[in-house]
Design an enzyme around this catalytic site. Sequence first.
Site, short mmCIF file in Angstrom:
data_model
loop_
_atom_site.label_atom_id
_atom_site.label_comp_id
_atom_site.label_asym_id
_atom_site.label_seq_id
_atom_site.Cartn_x
_atom_site.Cartn_y
_atom_site.Cartn_z
N SER A 273 0.83 -1.22 0.00
CA SER A 273 0.00 0.00 0.00
C SER A 273 0.86 1.26 0.00
CB SER A 273 -0.96 0.00 1.19
OG SER A 273 -0.28 -0.27 2.40
N HIS A 303 -2.20 -8.86 1.92
CA HIS A 303 -1.86 -7.60 2.60
C HIS A 303 -2.98 -7.29 3.61
CE1 HIS A 303 0.09 -3.88 3.31
NE2 HIS A 303 -0.23 -3.19 2.22
N HIS A 352 5.46 -13.05 7.28
CA HIS A 352 5.73 -11.67 6.87
C HIS A 352 6.87 -11.62 5.88
CE1 HIS A 352 6.32 -7.32 7.08
NE2 HIS A 352 5.08 -7.28 7.51
N ARG A 361 3.32 -5.11 16.71
CA ARG A 361 1.94 -4.61 16.59
C ARG A 361 0.96 -5.68 17.08
NH1 ARG A 361 2.02 -3.11 10.31
NH2 ARG A 361 2.82 -5.25 10.33
N ASP A 407 -2.29 -8.46 11.62
CA ASP A 407 -3.68 -8.82 11.28
C ASP A 407 -4.22 -9.98 12.10
OD1 ASP A 407 -3.82 -6.88 9.21
OD2 ASP A 407 -2.56 -8.18 8.01
N1 NMX Z 1 0.60 -19.95 5.81
C1 NMX Z 1 1.01 -20.86 4.90
N2 NMX Z 1 2.05 -20.70 4.08
C2 NMX Z 1 2.73 -19.56 4.21
C3 NMX Z 1 2.42 -18.59 5.16
C4 NMX Z 1 1.28 -18.81 5.97
N3 NMX Z 1 0.86 -17.92 6.86
N4 NMX Z 1 3.29 -17.57 5.04
C5 NMX Z 1 4.13 -17.91 4.04
N5 NMX Z 1 3.79 -19.11 3.54
C6 NMX Z 1 4.39 -19.80 2.39
C7 NMX Z 1 4.30 -18.90 1.17
O1 NMX Z 1 3.01 -18.97 0.57
C8 NMX Z 1 5.41 -19.46 0.31
O2 NMX Z 1 4.95 -20.64 -0.29
P1 NMX Z 1 5.44 -21.09 -1.75
O3 NMX Z 1 6.91 -21.32 -1.63
O4 NMX Z 1 4.64 -22.30 -2.05
O5 NMX Z 1 5.13 -19.94 -2.67
C9 NMX Z 1 6.48 -19.81 1.35
O6 NMX Z 1 5.78 -19.96 2.59
C10 NMX Z 1 7.56 -18.76 1.50
O7 NMX Z 1 6.94 -17.52 1.78
P2 NMX Z 1 7.71 -16.42 2.67
O8 NMX Z 1 8.95 -16.04 1.93
O9 NMX Z 1 7.84 -16.85 4.07
O10 NMX Z 1 6.65 -15.22 2.68
P3 NMX Z 1 6.43 -14.07 1.60
O11 NMX Z 1 7.38 -12.98 1.88
O12 NMX Z 1 6.41 -14.61 0.21
O13 NMX Z 1 4.93 -13.62 1.92
C11 NMX Z 1 3.11 -13.09 3.33
C12 NMX Z 1 4.59 -12.91 3.07
C13 NMX Z 1 2.68 -12.17 4.44
C14 NMX Z 1 2.33 -12.73 2.04
C15 NMX Z 1 2.85 -14.57 3.73
O14 NMX Z 1 3.51 -14.86 4.93
C16 NMX Z 1 1.37 -14.89 3.86
O15 NMX Z 1 0.75 -15.22 2.84
N6 NMX Z 1 0.79 -14.80 5.10
C17 NMX Z 1 -0.62 -15.00 5.30
C18 NMX Z 1 -1.41 -13.78 4.84
C19 NMX Z 1 -1.19 -12.62 5.79
O16 NMX Z 1 -1.27 -12.74 7.01
N7 NMX Z 1 -0.95 -11.43 5.21
C20 NMX Z 1 -0.82 -10.19 6.01
C21 NMX Z 1 0.60 -9.65 6.09
C22 NMX Z 1 0.65 -8.38 6.92
N8 NMX Z 1 -0.10 -7.30 6.28
O17 NMX Z 1 -0.93 -6.70 6.88
O18 NMX Z 1 0.11 -6.97 5.10
C1 MLT Z 2 2.14 -3.68 6.49
O1 MLT Z 2 1.81 -3.18 7.57
O2 MLT Z 2 2.22 -3.00 5.45
C2 MLT Z 2 2.35 -5.15 6.42
O3 MLT Z 2 2.87 -5.66 7.61
C3 MLT Z 2 3.06 -5.63 5.19
C4 MLT Z 2 4.50 -5.25 5.02
O4 MLT Z 2 5.10 -4.55 5.81
O5 MLT Z 2 5.06 -5.73 3.99
#
Ligand code: NMX
Ligand code: MLT
Length: 468
Positions: A273, A303, A352, A361, A407
């Site tokens: 964002s 996100h 994350h 947070r 979140d």
């Molecule tokens: N549950 C299951 N699998 C996960 C999770 C999770 N919570 N987090 C990461 N992974 C998987 C991810 O999908 C990836 O799989 P693949 O190799 O098959 O593509 C693998 O682990 C490696 O991912 P990471 O490098 O650890 O994480 P990345 O930096 O790519 O993504 C998020 C970060 C936040 C997108 C990821 O952790 C996620 O999808 N979390 C759940 C959704 C979430 O809570 N999002 C909110 C983040 C905070 N915000 O407010 O923005």
């Molecule tokens: C945010 O607050 O924007 C989320 O934790 C995602 C991020 O920092 O990449």
Amino acid sequence: MFYKKSFHFIYKKDLFQQYRRFNMTNSSSLKNKLKELIPEKQKILKDLKNNHGNKTIDLVTVNQTVGGMRGIKSMLWNTSLLDPEKGITFHNKTINNLREELPKYNIKNLTYKSSEPSSEALLWFLMTGEIPSEEEVSNLHEELYIRSGISDNVKNAIIEFPKNMHPMTQFSCSILLLQNESLFAKKYKEGITKNDYWDYTYEDIMNLIAKLPEVTSLIYNNTYKYGEYKKYDNELDYAANFCNMIGFNNNTLNDLMRLYILIHSDHEGGNASAHTCRLVGSTLSDPYLSLSASMNALAGPLHGLANQEVLKWLLNLQNKLKNENKEVNEETIREFAWETLNNGQVIPGYGHAVLRNTDPRYTCQREFAQKNLPDDELFKLVDTIYKVVPDVLLEHGKTKNPYPNVDSHSGVLLKHYGINEYEYYTVLFGLGRSFGVLSELFWDRALNLPLERPKSVTLDWLQKNILK
Ligand code: NMX
Ligand code: MLT
């Protein structure tokens, strides 16, 4: 400092507000403060460009280029910085530093002093990097009040949105409806110079932030309640105004909203964002167009939408176990988490892109819950999940960070106070995020940062240049 009650006749108030808006440009103490700070920051940037411009900050690997550009230090972002272990700092201060040091809102200086910093104080701090005095906060409070108020056209257009349109889509569209009022766009068309960009950007940003409680509450009321539109009340601070506008009158919820705006406001520049606001703003699209785009990025489930997904996940867990006559305990939660993963889905609220530890947070929301709602059933569930899910994710072996993010906790707190409509939760994240991304957007214009335009490469280019 605040104007007299006798102006509360609606028509008089409107006239008064028009008059005050007209005079605001010269009387805003925040704007005057920023005017003082701009030359200092411009000088620092000029020195860096002229005397250190060719020094290397970072190198880029193939994995970073094909892996979402993780960790590449390639953006300037002044309002905050994220440490993978310790979490976010805003102008070098932690969340808890700010909770202690920023002025609290003192209603009528008599009955109730809030426990969390006012959002007005936060806004001053994000924009200037300095802790404001109580007088500066009062002045900003008045400035926002005077700038508040949305036109009947905008109001009626929002009311016409279909009730089944997602609240984040309504939010983004509503910001675009306000864009017609952009002073930056108007003045750019008339032919202002670069030196004046910051001035009209400031006007747009402050007008926009002032109107967000009315816009977001109208979306809530129109989608879930009875379409009521409430105006800004000068005797309430920003966060309490929002709560009041959606029909709540509860000091603890007001404090939660202050905390909520603080923790969601900024998370350095690379998150989707923030980065979107910067990118769109760098084309000299005005703050309305930039913020609306930013909210579209926040609306994605990886996100900001994750906060609604978390609540949905918790309720599904409860329902499933109830239907199967099973107890909610560590074992059954572990089973449910594995089911989610085995279905190829993510566990929302965990993981994350930068953090490698529990998000501070999350921790401060947990502390808020321990203090204010220790017996809440969903809070206890979230707490038990915290004991179970990191180990499950570690065993699963994919995610680089098995710990909870912001979140993971926010929906449970909102639900406790009666905000049950979880599809709305990301709008509240967006309300907070606007403070950070718009503060930075101000500095983008004040520092005359250029159009953002990184270089991309093709798979073919990588094969030819890396495999050789
Ligand atoms: N549950 C299951 N699998 C996960 C999770 C999770 N919570 N987090 C990461 N992974 C998987 C991810 O999908 C990836 O799989 P693949 O190799 O098959 O593509 C693998 O682990 C490696 O991912 P990471 O490098 O650890 O994480 P990345 O930096 O790519 O993504 C998020 C970060 C936040 C997108 C990821 O952790 C996620 O999808 N979390 C759940 C959704 C979430 O809570 N999002 C909110 C983040 C905070 N915000 O407010 O923005
Ligand atoms: C945010 O607050 O924007 C989320 O934790 C995602 C991020 O920092 O990449």
